[in-house]
Design a protein around this motif. Structure first.
Motif, PDB file in Angstrom:
ATOM      1  N   THR A  48      -2.028  -1.197   6.093  1.00 30.77           N
ATOM      2  CA  THR A  48      -2.094  -1.631   4.659  1.00 30.77           C
ATOM      3  C   THR A  48      -2.070  -0.472   3.611  1.00 30.77           C
ATOM      4  O   THR A  48      -2.215  -0.388   2.527  1.00 30.77           O
ATOM      5  CB  THR A  48      -3.541  -2.333   4.422  1.00 30.77           C
ATOM      6  OG1 THR A  48      -4.465  -1.330   4.669  1.00 30.77           O
ATOM      7  CG2 THR A  48      -3.595  -3.425   5.178  1.00 30.77           C
ATOM      8  N   GLY A  49      -1.153   0.829   4.213  1.00 30.07           N
ATOM      9  CA  GLY A  49      -0.922   2.030   3.577  1.00 30.07           C
ATOM     10  C   GLY A  49      -2.483   2.405   2.807  1.00 30.07           C
ATOM     11  O   GLY A  49      -3.474   2.270   3.367  1.00 30.07           O
ATOM     12  N   CYS A  50      -2.441   2.557   1.417  1.00 31.18           N
ATOM     13  CA  CYS A  50      -3.641   3.094   0.707  1.00 31.18           C
ATOM     14  C   CYS A  50      -4.260   1.767   0.191  1.00 31.18           C
ATOM     15  O   CYS A  50      -5.319   2.250  -0.802  1.00 31.18           O
ATOM     16  CB  CYS A  50      -3.253   4.329  -0.111  1.00 31.18           C
ATOM     17  SG  CYS A  50      -3.016   5.843   0.594  1.00 31.18           S
ATOM     18  N   LYS A  51      -3.814   0.660   0.118  1.00 31.87           N
ATOM     19  CA  LYS A  51      -4.283  -0.338  -0.540  1.00 31.87           C
ATOM     20  C   LYS A  51      -5.741  -0.564  -0.443  1.00 31.87           C
ATOM     21  O   LYS A  51      -6.471  -1.168  -1.352  1.00 31.87           O
ATOM     22  CB  LYS A  51      -3.557  -1.589  -0.205  1.00 31.87           C
ATOM     23  CG  LYS A  51      -3.491  -2.908  -1.142  1.00 31.87           C
ATOM     24  CD  LYS A  51      -2.304  -3.718  -1.343  1.00 31.87           C
ATOM     25  CE  LYS A  51      -2.466  -4.590  -2.484  1.00 31.87           C
ATOM     26  NZ  LYS A  51      -1.502  -5.509  -2.360  1.00 31.87           N
ATOM     27  N   ARG A  52      -6.132  -0.362   0.673  1.00 34.12           N
ATOM     28  CA  ARG A  52      -7.719  -0.921   0.911  1.00 34.12           C
ATOM     29  C   ARG A  52      -8.625   0.378   0.762  1.00 34.12           C
ATOM     30  O   ARG A  52      -9.883   0.368   0.946  1.00 34.12           O
ATOM     31  CB  ARG A  52      -7.969  -1.530   2.143  1.00 34.12           C
ATOM     32  CG  ARG A  52      -7.166  -2.646   2.487  1.00 34.12           C
ATOM     33  CD  ARG A  52      -7.363  -3.558   3.461  1.00 34.12           C
ATOM     34  NE  ARG A  52      -8.562  -3.829   3.862  1.00 34.12           N
ATOM     35  CZ  ARG A  52      -9.052  -3.919   5.079  1.00 34.12           C
ATOM     36  NH1 ARG A  52      -8.531  -3.845   6.063  1.00 34.12           N
ATOM     37  NH2 ARG A  52     -10.371  -4.419   5.257  1.00 34.12           N
TER      38      ARG A  52
ATOM     39  N   GLY B 119       0.757  -1.115  -0.088  1.00 35.48           N
ATOM     40  CA  GLY B 119      -0.077  -0.073  -0.004  1.00 35.48           C
ATOM     41  C   GLY B 119       0.801   1.120   0.182  1.00 35.48           C
ATOM     42  O   GLY B 119       0.262   2.579   0.173  1.00 35.48           O
ATOM     43  N   GLY B 120       2.315   1.202  -0.165  1.00 34.65           N
ATOM     44  CA  GLY B 120       3.046   2.304  -0.095  1.00 34.65           C
ATOM     45  C   GLY B 120       3.095   3.004  -1.490  1.00 34.65           C
ATOM     46  O   GLY B 120       3.620   4.180  -1.460  1.00 34.65           O
ATOM     47  N   GLY B 121       2.696   2.355  -2.456  1.00 33.25           N
ATOM     48  CA  GLY B 121       2.673   2.869  -3.830  1.00 33.25           C
ATOM     49  C   GLY B 121       3.640   2.318  -4.754  1.00 33.25           C
ATOM     50  O   GLY B 121       4.043   2.925  -5.940  1.00 33.25           O
ATOM     51  N   LYS B 122       4.341   1.288  -4.536  1.00 34.38           N
ATOM     52  CA  LYS B 122       5.248   0.530  -5.620  1.00 34.38           C
ATOM     53  C   LYS B 122       4.572   0.321  -6.933  1.00 34.38           C
ATOM     54  O   LYS B 122       5.351   0.709  -7.785  1.00 34.38           O
ATOM     55  CB  LYS B 122       5.541  -0.826  -4.727  1.00 34.38           C
ATOM     56  CG  LYS B 122       6.557  -0.655  -3.539  1.00 34.38           C
ATOM     57  CD  LYS B 122       7.209  -1.760  -2.936  1.00 34.38           C
ATOM     58  CE  LYS B 122       6.236  -2.756  -2.477  1.00 34.38           C
ATOM     59  NZ  LYS B 122       5.021  -2.376  -1.578  1.00 34.38           N
TER      60      LYS B 122
ATOM     61  N   HIS C 138      -2.046  10.896   5.068  1.00 32.05           N
ATOM     62  CA  HIS C 138      -1.967  10.183   3.586  1.00 32.05           C
ATOM     63  C   HIS C 138      -3.152   9.332   3.312  1.00 32.05           C
ATOM     64  O   HIS C 138      -3.386   9.405   1.991  1.00 32.05           O
ATOM     65  CB  HIS C 138      -0.581   9.402   3.699  1.00 32.05           C
ATOM     66  CG  HIS C 138       0.681   9.968   4.141  1.00 32.05           C
ATOM     67  ND1 HIS C 138       1.711   9.652   4.883  1.00 32.05           N
ATOM     68  CD2 HIS C 138       1.069  11.373   3.584  1.00 32.05           C
ATOM     69  CE1 HIS C 138       2.609  10.615   5.044  1.00 32.05           C
ATOM     70  NE2 HIS C 138       2.442  11.501   4.267  1.00 32.05           N
ATOM     71  N   ILE C 139      -3.597   8.616   4.091  1.00 28.59           N
ATOM     72  CA  ILE C 139      -4.814   7.815   3.826  1.00 28.59           C
ATOM     73  C   ILE C 139      -6.033   8.689   3.360  1.00 28.59           C
ATOM     74  O   ILE C 139      -6.733   8.420   2.624  1.00 28.59           O
ATOM     75  CB  ILE C 139      -5.154   6.933   5.123  1.00 28.59           C
ATOM     76  CG1 ILE C 139      -3.944   6.091   5.684  1.00 28.59           C
ATOM     77  CG2 ILE C 139      -6.276   5.986   4.669  1.00 28.59           C
ATOM     78  CD1 ILE C 139      -3.295   5.239   4.477  1.00 28.59           C
ATOM     79  N   GLU C 140      -6.027  10.026   4.227  1.00 26.28           N
ATOM     80  CA  GLU C 140      -7.152  10.757   3.612  1.00 26.28           C
ATOM     81  C   GLU C 140      -6.912  11.422   2.457  1.00 26.28           C
ATOM     82  O   GLU C 140      -7.895  11.575   1.916  1.00 26.28           O
ATOM     83  CB  GLU C 140      -7.035  11.825   4.912  1.00 26.28           C
ATOM     84  CG  GLU C 140      -7.451  11.525   6.249  1.00 26.28           C
ATOM     85  CD  GLU C 140      -7.338  12.537   7.327  1.00 26.28           C
ATOM     86  OE1 GLU C 140      -6.781  13.709   6.950  1.00 26.28           O
ATOM     87  OE2 GLU C 140      -8.027  12.411   8.466  1.00 26.28           O
ATOM     88  N   LEU C 141      -5.685  11.790   2.110  1.00 23.86           N
ATOM     89  CA  LEU C 141      -5.488  12.238   0.677  1.00 23.86           C
ATOM     90  C   LEU C 141      -5.747  11.091  -0.238  1.00 23.86           C
ATOM     91  O   LEU C 141      -6.396  11.556  -1.426  1.00 23.86           O
ATOM     92  CB  LEU C 141      -4.085  12.692   0.497  1.00 23.86           C
ATOM     93  CG  LEU C 141      -3.617  14.066   1.393  1.00 23.86           C
ATOM     94  CD1 LEU C 141      -2.118  14.198   1.304  1.00 23.86           C
ATOM     95  CD2 LEU C 141      -4.142  15.156   0.648  1.00 23.86           C
ATOM     96  N   CYS C 142      -5.542   9.998  -0.147  1.00 22.36           N
ATOM     97  CA  CYS C 142      -5.956   8.810  -1.005  1.00 22.36           C
ATOM     98  C   CYS C 142      -7.364   8.579  -1.254  1.00 22.36           C
ATOM     99  O   CYS C 142      -7.831   8.250  -2.115  1.00 22.36           O
ATOM    100  CB  CYS C 142      -5.330   7.397  -0.519  1.00 22.36           C
ATOM    101  SG  CYS C 142      -3.650   7.413  -0.493  1.00 22.36           S
TER     102      CYS C 142
ATOM    103  N   ALA D 172     -10.478   6.732   6.843  1.00 29.62           N
ATOM    104  CA  ALA D 172      -9.357   6.798   7.562  1.00 29.62           C
ATOM    105  C   ALA D 172      -9.485   6.253   8.915  1.00 29.62           C
ATOM    106  O   ALA D 172      -8.781   5.124   9.173  1.00 29.62           O
ATOM    107  CB  ALA D 172      -8.969   8.338   7.496  1.00 29.62           C
ATOM    108  N   ASP D 173     -10.816   6.303   9.425  1.00 35.79           N
ATOM    109  CA  ASP D 173     -11.059   5.728  10.675  1.00 35.79           C
ATOM    110  C   ASP D 173     -11.167   4.247  10.479  1.00 35.79           C
ATOM    111  O   ASP D 173     -11.032   3.544  11.555  1.00 35.79           O
ATOM    112  CB  ASP D 173     -12.361   6.366  11.380  1.00 35.79           C
ATOM    113  CG  ASP D 173     -12.352   7.422  11.884  1.00 35.79           C
ATOM    114  OD1 ASP D 173     -11.301   8.199  11.968  1.00 35.79           O
ATOM    115  OD2 ASP D 173     -13.376   8.318  11.843  1.00 35.79           O
ATOM    116  N   GLU D 174     -11.619   3.560   9.410  1.00 37.35           N
ATOM    117  CA  GLU D 174     -11.788   2.273   9.190  1.00 37.35           C
ATOM    118  C   GLU D 174     -10.543   1.515   8.827  1.00 37.35           C
ATOM    119  O   GLU D 174     -10.483   0.315   9.104  1.00 37.35           O
ATOM    120  CB  GLU D 174     -12.583   2.230   7.906  1.00 37.35           C
ATOM    121  CG  GLU D 174     -13.994   2.493   8.147  1.00 37.35           C
ATOM    122  CD  GLU D 174     -14.845   1.317   8.811  1.00 37.35           C
ATOM    123  OE1 GLU D 174     -14.691   0.305   8.603  1.00 37.35           O
ATOM    124  OE2 GLU D 174     -15.692   1.694   9.448  1.00 37.35           O
ATOM    125  N   MET D 175      -9.474   2.304   8.437  1.00 38.68           N
ATOM    126  CA  MET D 175      -7.998   1.515   8.361  1.00 38.68           C
ATOM    127  C   MET D 175      -7.593   1.354   9.946  1.00 38.68           C
ATOM    128  O   MET D 175      -7.957   1.711  10.947  1.00 38.68           O
ATOM    129  CB  MET D 175      -7.298   2.424   7.655  1.00 38.68           C
ATOM    130  CG  MET D 175      -7.700   3.059   6.740  1.00 38.68           C
ATOM    131  SD  MET D 175      -8.118   1.667   5.354  1.00 38.68           S
ATOM    132  CE  MET D 175      -6.464   1.323   4.547  1.00 38.68           C
TER     133      MET D 175
END
Length: 354
Positions: free
Chosen positions: A330-334, A113-116, A289-293, A314-317
């Motif tokens: 999980t970064g932004c993956k989900r 989820g980091g962006g690879k 960062h999650i909020e931006l995604c 964001a709260d759900e992560m």
């Protein structure tokens, strides 16, 4: 009439002209006729580039666009200042010379989820008009393409043939190895001849090709170092590559207690011979960062960036460590799945649309 049929007709005509008699003999001879046929074939191949993807230089299909890469990294990638700096510079440097010393090899490391994969796609889009759909982009997912460890030797032969054949078709080919940590140990050594310092192998020049390795390995070590630097009061944006690169470079691939021990690069010849040009750490993402995604995902669906929806996503992560909840597991993956679930259960669904 198809171009191939046109070519055959032209060759027949040339042969008649070259070997005819009387007034139609133009003195071309066998060599001249063959040369002219080759020139016509090359011209016809260039004509094909108008409608079909081709690898000729200075065509729209394979013209690098470093400005687009820079913009994508700047606008669409969050929390990865090191990635933005290294990837753009490395690619620009490789493309700036007509005869690089070797193929460019970059290894991306960090938790999911980091962006690879995101960055790999940006690289493809900067090199080819069709991006990931280009015939010159080749993506391998280890669990899918190399699932059986006992078939490693067969995989290696197939991989070498695939790389050789495709670089023969296009020198500027891109090879992406995803989940390399799940690749059979030693298998990646199959590509060593193609990324070493050779001008050519069997008449094929591999130095313009680009290889990307994507791996979750190193994520735990990178996160531990990030927590240490955070406790020391160091700002995220002030972290340098030198603060993290040693985690991979200084024997991490071969340490028994390392989370890299089972990676596809474990005891690899690529490591021993320093053939990986850049080890690039992807930092764990934080809540903002999650909020931006989440905001990006809403925009992608042409929905309003409602603050309450973004906050709920964001709260759900899940965050860690437990005492600080600094990083997303999980970064932004989900994020996309969370957005889908929340908007589907929104009582005032229409408010999300412009």
């Amino acid at each position: 009439m198809k171009i191939s049929r046109v070519f055959v007709c032209m060759c027949l005509l040339i042969s008649q002209i070259g070997y005819g008699s009387g007034s139609i003999t133009l003195g071309l001879g066998a060599a001249g006729a063959t040369g002219l046929a080759a020139a016509i074939y090359a011209g016809l191949e260039r004509i094909k580039c108008v409608a079909y993807e081709c690898c000729y230089p200075n065509t729209e299909w394979t013209r690098p666009n470093m400005t687009a890469l820079s913009q994508n990294l700047k606008i669409k990638l969050y929390g990865q200042h090191l990635v933005k700096k290294v990837v753009h510079r490395a690619l620009r440097g490789h493309l700036s010379t007509s005869e690089p010393k070797k193929a460019l090899v970059m290894s991306f490391h960090g938790w999911t989820g980091g962006g690879k994969n995101y960055v790999a796609r940006f690289v493809a889009e900067s090199l080819y008009k069709l991006g990931m759909r280009s015939n010159y982009v080749h993506q391998f997912v280890s669990p899918l393409h190399f699932p059986h460890h006992h078939l490693t030797d067969i995989y290696k032969l197939h991989l070498q043939d695939w790389i050789r054949n495709n670089v023969t078709k296009c020198e500027r080919s891109l090879f992406i190895f995803d989940e390399i940590d799940k690749m059979p140990v030693g298998m990646i050594d199959a590509i060593k001849p193609f990324i070493d310092y050779h001008e050519s192998i069997d008449g094929v020049d591999f130095r313009k090709s680009i290889f990307l390795f994507l791996s979750n390995t190193g994520g735990a070590n990178i996160t531990r170092r990030m927590l240490e630097l955070w406790k020391e009061g160091k700002n995220r944006e002030d972290i340098e590559l030198s603060d993290l690169e040693d985690l991979i470079l200084k024997g991490a691939f071969n340490e028994k207690d390392s989370d890299l021990v089972n990676s596809g690069l474990h005891h690899s010849e690529l490591i021993h011979h320093s053939l990986v040009d850049h080890y690039i750490p992807f930092l764990p993402l934080e809540r903002h960062h999650i909020e931006l995604c989440a905001e990006d995902e809403l925009a992608r669906r042409n929905l309003r960036p409602q603050k309450d929806v973004i906050k709920k996503v964001a709260d759900e992560m899940v965050y860690f460590p437990a005492e600080t909840k600094l990083f997303s597991k999980t970064g932004c993956k989900r994020v996309a799945q969370k957005v889908s679930f929340l908007i589907a259960h929104d009582e005032d669904y229409d408010r999300l649309f412009d």
